[in-house]
Every structure is written in structure tokens, then in C-alpha cells.
Write an enzyme that holds these catalytic residues in place. Structure first.
Site, PDB file in Angstrom:
ATOM      1  N   SER A  10       0.871  -1.188  -0.070  1.00 41.85           N
ATOM      2  CA  SER A  10      -0.384  -0.003  -0.405  1.00 41.85           C
ATOM      3  C   SER A  10       1.060   1.015   0.186  1.00 41.85           C
ATOM      4  O   SER A  10       1.819   1.796  -0.505  1.00 41.85           O
ATOM      5  CB  SER A  10      -1.194  -0.565   0.763  1.00 41.85           C
TER       6      SER A  10
ATOM      7  N   ASP B 228      -5.241  -2.672  -3.484  1.00 46.06           N
ATOM      8  CA  ASP B 228      -4.658  -2.159  -2.434  1.00 46.06           C
ATOM      9  C   ASP B 228      -3.541  -3.870  -1.688  1.00 46.06           C
ATOM     10  O   ASP B 228      -4.282  -4.732  -1.739  1.00 46.06           O
ATOM     11  CB  ASP B 228      -4.978  -2.155  -1.252  1.00 46.06           C
TER      12      ASP B 228
END
Length: 761
Positions: free
Chosen positions: A79, A317
């Protein structure tokens, strides 16, 4: 002067807008690596905290007699942490500046820049009704804005909250293509700036791992007893980049690095999922080509590529399933070169320990969660927030194996040397080594080791045979990720092994191995050669610490050993060879592969190169090197079962360190709540205010300097200390240097600078 390397494997967690804080930390890691390069290269050092780090290394050399180098050679991130890992890896590989990423975070990581401009008129009108509610929320007495934002910046946050609420319903508010364009802009800015030398020596590889989640997943076949096969869907993906080193280092094309950064940071609900087509469109709008597109996508998305559906892949993500990507970094420890004593550290950056990324409902652990908190937690919080205990236990298990291995090698050395001298006679070391003699001595030492080991050699031989078969199978498979084909290749190889009797009871006995088995190992056992050379390099490190050999001899020996390791490693670095089908023509396929590897020629060159450098050493050191080189089969028989594929390179236990607001307390205690602004609004806070971003970036640099100085000092051997007060003084100097450097740039947090000046003293 004792030589030592502090090697950092950096793990960067996700943290949404706390990416700005993590960038401040990674910028200090970058400066520490630059200071080490400048110190050992006798180059002028920059000002700021970098000069303080160089002073720290000088002090350690002067006061402790240790020449310490700092290398960052493994990075992994998820992320927001993935973005920081990607840019730091590029800066290390190219020697370029990280300042363009600072500009990206401070200037463009803002709600107004990130909002998707493709918002329909209907959505704007519909959402306009919600604006008063956003204003009421932000203006509420005692609310988040009033509590956490300086009075001069509250209007900015409230206005951006209103714009955020206007974003379209039931769709991610932030734009994907715009985010991709910002990442490419940052890479272009890095490329346009002057480049210095890379921050790693030519022989040291650099590995980068970025986690991504495949939303739809891909089928994985699992072999069982009954039924014989089942299919499950796998959603975890790890995008890997490797810079092998050399004179022209290269981590990856900027389009590929932007692919990884954009995909890993596709936070669900905030950014749209990432698809290959998005990057293609952004590149096309810039009239930019992507020469290695097909090869990269084949490597990054092998299952999708195999069925021709790369463009259909939907990536979100990376922290959804792997927020703490230790596992690929642990695997990267295998076969790392080591020229001197290594202190290996896994350093993980956790910007908010103990705090969830997104929280709904009650904050009390004893309160039962409500409906939405339970639903959202099951879908997001729980997989993102799993503890790292399993990773730490894996690291400790590896370290325990290494400690056992060290004790075994140390205990064996006198007996191995005695066995070699008995077998060769006392005149061995009186003879001048020649390439022909060294080759003959090696072959004889193998036979002596088998005889001395007795029945243990049989077990060792079968283990080595299995290891080599697996390596050959991987070479024949190439980049094809099809597990079914890999299994067919393995079965074809074992059928060939059994047909030729290489695993028969009489193939390897306490008298040694049969000629056809020896030929098989000579053709394909690349890893044994690399293990032997790394074992020799370990001894060179010990001799270097003793300081009894000429520096010229040490330098030339190290260069020769690592050049040979590189040749053996490069020989096995072959993908997609045009070889006969091993399932249909195993003899032809293996013959062609043996010719492609060419290990026998490298063996001959190794004998010549090692013979040349042995003559440079005094008698005692030459004796140790010859006995270690010839005696390696003894050590290999005893230690190969312990290795489990890890190699004899970084032959030291691994330590784990954390950098977080809870750990950096030299200036202010209280953790993230007392220092960071980005934790507000469910960790989206820094997207709403330049002041928030400046605050978190500055604290990231300060916390990074605090913890990195601690980590560097902790490499000193037990009982060795810097003078009293040195560490505290160096930390104050680093803090002041950071404040002086950043005050002109960070104009929205003047009062924080004043507070910090008083707190630092």
C-alpha cells in the site's frame, strides 16, 4: 581496523495518508546509506543529517576500531509503504535523489488533486445536498478539525471536506489515472536530476517486493491423496524487481515501477482498482512507449498472461492480504554475497502500532461491535491487521539454524584439517599450487570426505541429488509458472534418474560416488560450487578481521572469489532456453542444458584464478585457505541438511528492529497520538491539509534519525561502547540539522518548529 556491514532489509507497512510520515523515515534511511557511501569512498558528504551520520561512522571507527558500512539491499512494502519502498529502491539503484517524492507527497497528495475529475453533473447536484452536513461535522465544537488542526488551517480542511463530500456516490472519490500520472511525474523528476553513484557496491544485488491483491483471483491446483487434485483461488500477488548489480545497475523501467506503486496503493473504496489499460492510456497520452511491456506482464501476471487475459486483471491494495510483507524479504536472504562480517537487520516501519487503519463504531475492545463495524471488520480490518508473529518466528528459526551451523563448523575445523593432512601428507603445503594440482586435490578430497563420513555420506548424496534435480527442473521450466508442467518435468527427471540408476544403493556409498553420478554433479551442481566459494569468502572475512594478511592479497582474493560466484550464478540465470522437450527427449535436453551451463569451463577458470591469489598470502593464511577449500566437502556433508536452501553467505543470525512513533521518544513521548496528524479521519487526515502533511513528514524524518542512530550503535560488539553522552549529542545534532534544512520548505507549521526547538534544547 575490523570491517563490518550493517545490512538493512526494510519492510514498509500500509498506512494510507501516513505514507507522508513513512517517506520522512525512508528519506533518513536514504541519507544514512549516502553517508556510508561517502565515508568509505572518501567523498565529500552533504550537509544536514547526512553529515551527522557520517560523523557517527567516523566516531565508531575512531573509538571502537570498527569500519562500519551500511547497505540497504532488500525492500518490501504494501500500500502506502509499497510506494515508499519503490521510490527508495530506485534511488538506491540509480544514486538519484528522493526529493521528487517529497514534492509528490507535500504538493500533490491532497484531496483536491486526487479527486476524480470525471464526476457527472447528476452526482454533483445530488451530493451538493450533503455539503451542509460536512460543514456541520467539521465545524462541530470539539470535533476533529477543531482539536487537531491549527486555527490558521481549519478553513482549508473544512473546504476540502466539502469537496470530498461532493465526490460521486457509490464510486471511489479519487481518480486512478491521475494518481498514475503523478507517480510517473515523480519518476521523471528523479530521472531529470543529476545522479550520483549507486548506494550499493557493484557485487551487491538489490531486491524489491511489492504486494498486490488480485481481486478476482486465479485458480491454483493443489495435489491431494483423495481426490488427486483440487482447485482453489489465490488472490495474493507479489511483484518482484531485482537489480543484480554490476557496472550498469537497473531495477526496472519507470512504467513498471509505477505499475507496482499504483497497484499496491489502490485502497478499497478510495481509489478505483488498477488495470493494465489505465497505465497504457496514461503512457499513450504522454506519447511514451513501454518497450518491455510484454516481458514484464508475463512475469508479473503469469496466470493471466497464460490465458491471454492480462488486460482483464483487476488489482487492489496490497495490504488487504499482506500488510507486513516479511515473507518475500526472508526468501531474498538466500545466496546474498558477504565480503565481511554481516549484521543483518529486518527493520519494519509501522506508523501506527496497535491502531487499525480504518475503524467504525466503538473504540472499546470490550464493547460488542455493531452491524457495520462487524461487516467492515470482516472484509477489511481483520486481514489487514494480523500480527507478524509468524514472520518473527520464521526469522528466529532461521537464526537458530545458523547458530547451530556456526557451532558445528567451529567444532569440526580441527578434525577436518587433520583429516586432509593425513590424506595428503605433510608435504601438501610445501607444494606450490597449480591449476592442475588444485583440480586433482579437489577430486581426492571428495573421496576422502566420503570415506571419513561413512554411511552419513549416503544420506548426504541422496539429499544433494534431490536438490540438484529440483534446480534442474526449475531451469528447464524457465519463467513458466504452470505448476502442472513443473511437476511433469520433475517426474520426467526422476524417471531418467531411476532409469540410469543414479539413486540406486550402489550409486553413492562410503567409498564415494559412481563415475556417472559424479558426471551428473559436475554438469549440474552449480549450488555446491557457490556454497564452497562462499565458505571460502567467510574465511577471508575472518583473516581480514585478524589483519595478518596484506591488504593487496585480501582485495585480490575477494575480487576473484566474488567474480567466480557471479559466473556460477549467471550460468544458472537462464530463462526460456530453446532446449529439447525433457519429457520426450530427456537425454538430449540434459545434454543441451549441460552445454548451456558450461560449469566445467568455469571450474577450470576457478582453479587458475584461485591458484594465482593463493601465492599472495603468507604461509599460515595460505595453509588455512587451502585446507578450508579442500575440506569443504566435510563441512557440506554435515551442514547441508541444516541449510534448507539458505546458503553459507550471511552466516549470522538475523535481528529485527521496528521504527514507529512509539519507539522514537528522544524528543517527545506519546506515540502517534502526540505527534502525527495523518491518523485523523481514519488515517486519511494528511490528504486534507498541507499542514498535516508537513507535520507528519517532519516527524518522520526526526523519528527516522532517532531510531536509525540507535540501530547503528546497536551493531557494536558486546562490551564495546561509545563515550558517555555521544549518542545523545549526535541525536541532537541530527534533529537540529533536520529542522534547519526543512524550515524553509515547510511554511505551514511554523509553531511546530518553535515547539521542537524548545523540546530538543
Amino acid at each position: 581496523m575490523q570491517e563490518k556491514e550493517l545490512r538493512l532489509a526494510l519492510i514498509c507497512y500500509g498506512g494510507i495518508s501516513l505514507a507522508v510520515y513513512m517517506h520522512g523515515i525512508t528519506k533518513e534511511v536514504w541519507r544514512l546509506a549516502r553517508a556510508s557511501r561517502a565515508f568509505h569512498g572518501a567523498a565529500p558528504s552533504a550537509n544536514g543529517s547526512e553529515a551527522v551520520y557520517r560523523k557517527l561512522l567516523q566516531t565508531i571507527a575512531k573509538e571502537c576500531g570498527i569500519e562500519l558500512r551500511i547497505l540497504v539491499d532488500i525492500l518490501a512494502g504494501a500500500s502506502a509503504g509499497g510506494i515508499n519502498a519503490v521510490f527508495l529502491a530506485e534511488a538506491i539503484s540509480t544514486g538519484r535523489s528522493l526529493d521528487p517524492l517529497t514534492d509528490l507527497w507535500l504538493e500533490t497528495a491532497d484531496v483536491d488533486r486526487l479527486l476524480d475529475p470525471e464526476v457527472s453533473t447528476v452526482s454533483r447536484i445530488a451530493k451538493a445536498a450533503a455539503v451542509p452536513f460536512a460543514w456541520a461535522l467539521s465545524a462541530r465544537r470539539g470535533g476533529n478539525v477543531e482539536k487537531t488542526v491549527e486555527a490558521g488551517h481549519r478553513d482549508e480542511v473544512r473546504a476540502k471536506l466539502a469537496n470530498f463530500v461532493r465526490a460521486r456516490w457509490f464510486a471511489p472519490p479519487f481518480g486512478g489515472a491521475g494518481f498514475t500520472a503523478l507517480l510517473l511525474d515523480a519518476f521523471d523528476a528523479m530521472a531529470a536530476a543529476p545522479a550520483g553513484p549507486p548506494l550499493l557496491p557493484a557485487h551487491q544485488p538489490l531486491d524489491l517486493f511489492v504486494t498486490v491483491t488480485d481481486f478476482h483471483g486465479y485458480p491454483e491446483r493443489l495435489r491431494l491423496h483423495s481426490p488427486a487434485e483440487v482447485v482453489e483461488r489465490e488472490h495474493r500477488l507479489t511483484l518482484s524487481f531485482s537489480d543484480p548489480g554490476g557496472d550498469h545497475r537497473h531495477l526496472g523501467d519507470s512504467a513498471e515501477l509505477a505499475f507496482a506503486a499504483r497497484a499496491t496503493a489502490s485502497f478499497p473504496g478510495a481509489f478505483p482498482p488498477f488495470r493494465v489499460g489505465e497505465l497504457d492510456q496514461v503512457l499513450a497520452a504522454r506519447s511514451r512507449t513501454w518497450p518491455g511491456r510484454a516481458a514484464f506482464l508475463r512475469r508479473a501476471l503469469p496466470r493471466h498472461d497464460a490465458i491471454g487475459e492480462v488486460e482483464a486483471a483487476v488489482l487492489i491494495d496490497g495490504s488487504v492480504l499482506a500488510n507486513a510483507p516479511f515473507r518475500p524479504a526472508i526468501r531474498a536472504l538466500r545466496n546474498r554475497p558477504a565480503r565481511r562480517e554481516v549484521d543483518r537487520r529486518f527493520v519494519y516501519i509501522d506508523p501506527k502500532p496497535g491502531t487499525r487503519s480504518v475503524r467504525l463504531g466503538s473504540t472499546g475492545d470490550s464493547d460488542p461491535p455493531g452491524f457495520f463495524a462487524t461487516l467492515f471488520g470482516a472484509l477489511s480490518d481483520i486481514p489487514r491487521e494480523q500480527p507478524i508473529r509468524d514472520n518473527l518466528e520464521a526469522i528466529e528459526a532461521r537464526s537458530a539454524r545458523i547458530r547451530r551451523q556456526q557451532r558445528i563448523v567451529t567444532a569440526m575445523r580441527p578434525q577436518v584439517e587433520a583429516a586432509i593432512e593425513r590424506a595428503f601428507g605433510s608435504t601438501l603445503l610445501l607444494l606450490r599450487p597449480t591449476p592442475k594440482r588444485l583440480a586433482g586435490w579437489r577430486a581426492r578430497a571428495q573421496t576422502v570426505a566420503a570415506r571419513e563420513a561413512g554411511y552419513a555420506y549416503v544420506a548426504y548424496g541422496q539429499l544433494k541429488l534431490s536438490t540438484v534435480v529440483e534446480e534442474v527442473a526449475a531451469l528447464l521450466l524457465g519463467s513458466d509458472g504452470d505448476r502442472g508442467r513443473r511437476e511433469r518435468i520433475r517426474q520426467a527427471l526422476w524417471t531418467w534418474i531411476r532409469t540410469h540408476g543414479l539413486n540406486a544403493p550402489d550409486a553413492m556409498t562410503s567409498l564415494g560416488a559412481r563415475e556417472d553420478v559424479i558426471l551428473f554433479f559436475r554438469n549440474f551442481d552449480q549450488s555446491f560450487r557457490v556454497r564452497r566459494l562462499r565458505f571460502l569468502a567467510r574465511l577471508l572475512g575472518e583473516i581480514g578481521e585478524q589483519g595478518t594478511a596484506p591488504r593487496e592479497a585480501m582485495d585480490r582474493a575477494r575480487e576473484a572469489v566474488y567474480a567466480l560466484i557471479g559466473r556460477y550464478t549467471d550460468a544458472a540465470d537462464v530463462d526460456d532456453l530453446d532446449l529439447p522437450d525433457v519429457e520426450a527427449e530427456p537425454d538430449a535436453a540434459l545434454g543441451a542444458l549441460a552445454a548451456e551451463l558450461g560449469l566445467k569451463q568455469i571450474d577450470d577458470d576457478a582453479d587458475a584464478d584461485l591458484t594465482a591469489v593463493l601465492d599472495l598470502f603468507p604461509k599460515a593464511e595460505r595453509r588455512s585457505l587451502i585446507l578450508t577449500y579442500l575440506g569443504f566437502p566435510f563441512y557440506d556433508i554435515a551442514t547441508l541438511p541444516l541449510l534448507q536452501g539458505e546458503g553459507l553467505d550471511e552466516f549470522d543470525p538475523v535481528k529485527v528492529d521496528r521504527i514507529s512513533p512509539d519507539d522514537a521518544v528522544a524528543i517527545r513521548e506519546g506515540g502517534a497520538a502526540a505527534t502525527l496528524k495523518g491518523i485523523q479521519f481514519n488515517s486519511f487526515g494528511a490528504f486534507f491539509s498541507r499542514a498535516y502533511r508537513e507535520n507528519d513528514y517532519l516527524w518522520g524524518r526526526l523519528h527516522g534519525a532517532d531510531r536509525l542512530i540507535d540501530i547503528v550503535v546497536s551493531t557494536l560488539p558486546e562490551g564495546v561502547h561509545l563515550p558517555v553522552g555521544t549518542v545523545a549529542s549526535l541525536k541532537r545534532q541530527a534533529f537540529r540539522a533536520i529542522l534547519a534544512e526543512e524550515r524553509p520548505r515547510l511554511g505551514a507549521i511554523g509553531s511546530l518548529f518553535d515547539d521542537l526547538e524548545r523540546e530538543i534544547g
